[in-house]
Design a protein around this motif. Structure first.
Motif, PDB file in Angstrom:
ATOM      1  N   VAL A 146      13.779  -3.290  -9.593  1.00 30.59           N
ATOM      2  CA  VAL A 146      12.360  -3.762  -9.232  1.00 30.59           C
ATOM      3  C   VAL A 146      12.201  -3.177  -8.015  1.00 30.59           C
ATOM      4  O   VAL A 146      11.036  -2.626  -7.728  1.00 30.59           O
ATOM      5  N   PRO A 180       0.919   1.378   1.176  1.00 31.44           N
ATOM      6  CA  PRO A 180       0.056   2.754   1.021  1.00 31.44           C
ATOM      7  C   PRO A 180      -1.216   2.291   0.244  1.00 31.44           C
ATOM      8  O   PRO A 180      -0.915   1.676  -0.965  1.00 31.44           O
ATOM      9  N   PRO A 181      -2.376   3.059   0.345  1.00 29.70           N
ATOM     10  CA  PRO A 181      -3.649   2.800  -0.365  1.00 29.70           C
ATOM     11  C   PRO A 181      -3.390   3.573  -1.658  1.00 29.70           C
ATOM     12  O   PRO A 181      -2.595   4.459  -1.868  1.00 29.70           O
ATOM     13  N   MET A 182      -4.232   3.136  -2.646  1.00 23.56           N
ATOM     14  CA  MET A 182      -4.074   3.734  -4.084  1.00 23.56           C
ATOM     15  C   MET A 182      -5.703   4.270  -4.307  1.00 23.56           C
ATOM     16  O   MET A 182      -6.689   3.544  -4.100  1.00 23.56           O
ATOM     17  N   ASP A 183      -5.617   5.507  -4.667  1.00 25.68           N
ATOM     18  CA  ASP A 183      -6.899   6.016  -5.054  1.00 25.68           C
ATOM     19  C   ASP A 183      -7.197   5.762  -6.324  1.00 25.68           C
ATOM     20  O   ASP A 183      -6.616   6.443  -7.399  1.00 25.68           O
ATOM     21  N   LEU A 184      -8.585   5.376  -6.443  1.00 24.11           N
ATOM     22  CA  LEU A 184      -8.913   5.249  -7.909  1.00 24.11           C
ATOM     23  C   LEU A 184     -10.048   5.932  -7.903  1.00 24.11           C
ATOM     24  O   LEU A 184     -10.484   6.756  -7.001  1.00 24.11           O
ATOM     25  N   PHE A 204      -2.392   1.470 -12.722  1.00 21.39           N
ATOM     26  CA  PHE A 204      -2.949   2.055 -11.246  1.00 21.39           C
ATOM     27  C   PHE A 204      -1.860   3.098 -10.693  1.00 21.39           C
ATOM     28  O   PHE A 204      -1.182   3.080 -11.348  1.00 21.39           O
ATOM     29  N   PRO A 205      -2.717   3.802  -9.706  1.00 19.04           N
ATOM     30  CA  PRO A 205      -1.591   4.924  -9.242  1.00 19.04           C
ATOM     31  C   PRO A 205      -0.699   4.288  -8.412  1.00 19.04           C
ATOM     32  O   PRO A 205      -0.755   3.248  -7.817  1.00 19.04           O
ATOM     33  N   MET A 211       2.286   3.794  -5.633  1.00 21.69           N
ATOM     34  CA  MET A 211       2.379   4.268  -4.203  1.00 21.69           C
ATOM     35  C   MET A 211       3.659   4.398  -3.655  1.00 21.69           C
ATOM     36  O   MET A 211       4.884   4.087  -4.160  1.00 21.69           O
ATOM     37  N   ASP A 212       3.671   5.408  -2.651  1.00 18.99           N
ATOM     38  CA  ASP A 212       5.125   5.928  -2.224  1.00 18.99           C
ATOM     39  C   ASP A 212       5.486   5.272  -1.016  1.00 18.99           C
ATOM     40  O   ASP A 212       4.861   5.264  -0.091  1.00 18.99           O
ATOM     41  N   MET A 220       6.449   2.878  -5.793  1.00 22.34           N
ATOM     42  CA  MET A 220       6.127   1.499  -6.506  1.00 22.34           C
ATOM     43  C   MET A 220       4.766   1.681  -7.456  1.00 22.34           C
ATOM     44  O   MET A 220       4.066   2.371  -7.041  1.00 22.34           O
ATOM     45  N   LEU A 224       1.933  -1.008  -9.658  1.00 27.39           N
ATOM     46  CA  LEU A 224       1.495  -2.285 -10.046  1.00 27.39           C
ATOM     47  C   LEU A 224       1.764  -2.395 -11.450  1.00 27.39           C
ATOM     48  O   LEU A 224       1.571  -1.251 -12.202  1.00 27.39           O
ATOM     49  N   TYR A 256      -5.868  -0.434 -15.057  1.00 27.08           N
ATOM     50  CA  TYR A 256      -6.961   0.355 -14.717  1.00 27.08           C
ATOM     51  C   TYR A 256      -8.035   0.679 -15.603  1.00 27.08           C
ATOM     52  O   TYR A 256      -8.258   1.555 -16.244  1.00 27.08           O
TER      53      TYR A 256
END
Lengths: 522, 522
Positions: free
Chosen positions: A137, A197-201, B196-197, B199-200, B206, B208, B243
């Protein structure tokens, strides 16, 4: 070491020109000291040396004046290490030790360490099957096993119920939002490093939330509010994500995903004092019910030497501090001050719990905030018909579920009070032929809302009792012919041993009472 | 339109060479038809034209044979639109209409639309203050306001309690994990587009989670399991992220963050039938308690023409399908089949609810899965001492909290049964001097565990009653001198009007009974 201590040799400090020291260490082939002198000093410096008999070390100190002062010591552990942490370098032996001015202090310390090991929530979490951490995980993301999940659910139900009684309204909000929301709130500027860190949608940049306040603010402003509606107390078991560095992660106590018993009270300035006082009552009530007795109050202020870490508005900080001090004084609460521990948006009162090693950490917190209401231009219509700005009180009573449960595990050393025990009662039929009666007892206990486990394995009675005892189950009920005939159970109470036979009805009534009272004692 | 219908003119279809058609449209300056002919056909094609009197259209059809067949029609709405959606192009007028073969069919349809509008959960969500959607948080991420949150909490408590009774063990797991976990489970290959994209972080990637199964699998494998431990039923109100494209998002019914009443049953192959049957009983019990009566069963199979969307293992698919059919037949459940609606890892039984417009959607689902246990090499020790592979049953009873609440809002048109009503009882003191008695009544109702709102505003009695009625509060209690004297309340029941005066004790007892019974009727 005992010989050196007996000789009572002085530690002598000397300052020496760097180049002279370097020459001596080099001629002695002492490449490690050479490395550190070159790393930590520059040409022209003087370097600090301590000598003790023939032993000379490059060291900043301080040292005890002489070896005789070391009255009690102990080598705690040994470990191998590579020079400078590089496996291509020679291997070193690390020796960890501790020393005290008296044998008594040392013994107390060693006892505390033993106690801490015994209570360590990571160890008990494994032994009592409360939670697990999975490499697959990710770090800092514990999985709550059924027994741990039961404790958490009980804690959640408890605090939600208490909050409903105290006039809080619960909401659910998603654990993420657009980055812009945190730019507006100031988290992006002041708290960015602790965020995922942010996620770009397609069209929006989303980020996992590090705090719940902006979501609650949006709920506040989703309708017009009048002075008659205040205080608005919005509460949530709010899940948040913080990007703790992997080195500090630990069990349930330092994690990356956590669920906070959070609330935000929107009130008029003249309601602050009463709301603050209600929050403090709630804290005291919750601590009493949970059996927490050792805590202290800390007024956390910003660090005046580090102002850029905080919202820039001196007037607001002065006001917040004054309001908190007045509230504390009116409740006659003793507190100490700590500079540098404020939230970025305002000063706060922290309630500090000490763990078994005496280290204090913040569990509950109350914060008076003038910043976010102004940042989001919050309003209510006053009795005068004009718009006014509410104040926000941020508060958490039982901390995050993760940290509070880790604290309770260690405080109770896994032997939870009846109401919080995942399994409250273990059932042990003496032999195969008592299984039927045991099932009847199980059903009756379950009907009474008690959590029961029946051990129907083909094992010896004593083995079953031992297993329940290892699991720290509060009551073990043993059942044979005599009990079946009398509709009774033979009760073994945790920490008290065999209490003899009791009618089942009586046992049920007594247990329910202890649960209702949240009794610590069995 | 009525004239055209009265003329009963034929629709005549003709095929014409593309170039001829283009020439005609160009000479008539019909640039729109030119555009579509050029877009949808290629040189050498024949194009399909329909003519009706003097009107000729480029159209694939089909059409009714003649205008006289249109017995009942209605223009539903008008809207402006730019040609090809580009604001630099000329503006067009869009006319939306509908037509039926009889006036009766049209009227029924219009009535259903009116009913659907009246029940629309987005509209009622706003009017009853159940939830809100904030542009600042993001699309598909509703915020549950206190009243909606109350309904959700009651639904959650209800289903958790029922599951505990049925032998489920609840867990809590984080809503994200390393990408690798989903590579192993197959989600990354088969479900990636809906996630969802990633995250590094420092050292890990990682993401979602789109489903809860891998986390529950890790809990299953966190300890050794024996055949005696099976079935292991792990349940969670699991929050997941999907998403969904922004165009399909809608209120609570299509969202990007959702909390599923999820569970995974790990059992031996010979336990599948009984576990399946228990799940179906649980579905029926929950539907009955929630008042849901219109549902049907759908056996969802993979699409044989589209095998690459699914796990590649024909034997497993055949087995899964057989097991499901056997279970369905043994329960004598009527079902229809649907190809292409399986999960990527196996076939499933879906329980379909129809909304007010008659559109069916899946709410509950049961899936028999041989794929994930093999992917994660799950084991249990059999009675023979050898390792065996368990089967997984994925199941969701009341769907996601978001979708089930949206369904209940529309099914009840916001008039929830007593046990689910956010405010169960509204209190209306006739005048200022009855406020004291009203507060006493409020306290007694709250002590009985009922949710009460007291309207203490300086407003007329009728205005207060009207406001509670608009909020669809089940009971409004009016209190004046007579009631205060007799320790009674004057009861207005939702949908039934004034029921006269009742002793308070009696009202409390009756209300508690209706809550306990989850009665739909008041």
């Amino acid at each position: 070491m005992a010989e050196v201590v007996a000789r009572d040799e002085k530690f002598v400090r000397e300052w020496e020109p760097r180049e002279k020291g370097l020459e001596e260490f080099k001629s002695g082939n002492d490449f490690m000291k050479v490395h550190f002198v070159e790393k930590f000093t520059k040409p022209g410096d003087e370097i600090s040396l301590y000598s003790n008999g023939k032993f000379v070390d490059f060291c900043r100190g301080p040292h005890v004046p002489s070896t005789g002062r070391v009255k009690a010591f102990k080598v705690m552990s040994l470990s191998g290490a590579y020079w400078l942490g590089d496996e291509k370098n020679p291997q070193l032996q690390r020796i960890y030790g501790t020393a005290f001015f008296s044998k008594k202090d040392l013994d107390e310390y060693l006892e505390r360490i033993e106690d801490a090991k015994r209570r360590d929530h990571r160890r008990l979490g494994r032994e009592l099957e409360l939670f697990t951490v999975s490499e697959e995980v990710g770090a800092g993301l514990p999985l709550w096993l059924p027994k741990g999940a039961t404790i958490r659910r009980l804690l959640e139900e408890y605090i939600l119920g208490l909050e409903r009684e105290m006039g809080y309204e619960h909401v659910y909000t998603p654990s993420l939002a657009k980055v812009d929301l945190y730019v507006r709130s100031g988290h992006w500027a002041h708290y960015h490093e602790d965020m995922f860190p942010p996620m770009d949608l397609e069209t929006e940049q989303m980020v996992l939330r590090p705090m719940n306040c902006p979501h609650h603010i949006l709920i506040y402003e989703s309708k017009l509010r009048s002075y008659r509606d205040l205080p608005v107390r919005l509460a949530e078991l709010g899940t948040m994500y913080r990007y703790e560095r992997s080195g500090v992660l630990s069990g349930l106590s330092r994690v990356r995903c956590m669920t906070l018993n959070d609330a935000h009270i929107f009130c008029s300035p003249d309601q602050i004092k009463e709301e603050f006082s209600n929050v403090m009552k709630l804290v005291e009530r919750a601590y009493r019910d949970l059996g927490i007795t050792k805590y202290s109050y800390r007024l956390s202020l910003r660090d005046p030497a580090n102002k850029e870490k905080y919202v820039d508005n001196d007037e607001m900080w002065t006001l917040g501090e004054r309001v908190l001090r007045e509230a504390l004084d009116s409740l006659d609460l003793p507190y100490r001050e700590s500079k540098g521990d404020a939230a970025f948006y305002g000063p706060k009162l922290d309630i500090q719990l000490a763990n078994v090693m005496g280290h204090e950490e913040t569990y509950s917190t109350v914060q008076v905030d003038f910043h976010l209401p102004s940042q989001f231009e919050l309003k209510y219509t006053g009795a005068d018909g004009n718009p006014h700005r509410p104040v926000m009180i941020h508060r958490a009573i039982v901390s995050t579920m993760e940290r509070m449960v880790s604290y309770l595990i260690e405080m109770y050393a896994g032997a939870f009070p009846l109401w919080l025990s995942p399994v409250q009662i273990g059932l042990v039929p003496i032999s195969e032929r008592h299984l039927e009666y045991a099932k009847k007892v199980q059903q009756q206990l379950q009907n009474a809302g008690l959590r029961v486990e029946l051990d129907s394995r083909n094992e010896k009675m004593n083995a079953k009792i031992r297993d329940f005892t290892m699991q720290k189950v509060p009551y073990v009920l043993v059942m044979g012919d005599k009990e079946a005939e009398a509709n009774a159970v033979s009760v073994r109470t945790r920490g008290k041993g065999d209490q003899g036979s009791t009618p089942l009805d009586e046992f049920i009534a007594r247990s329910k009472k202890l649960v209702d009272e949240k009794s610590i004692e069995l």
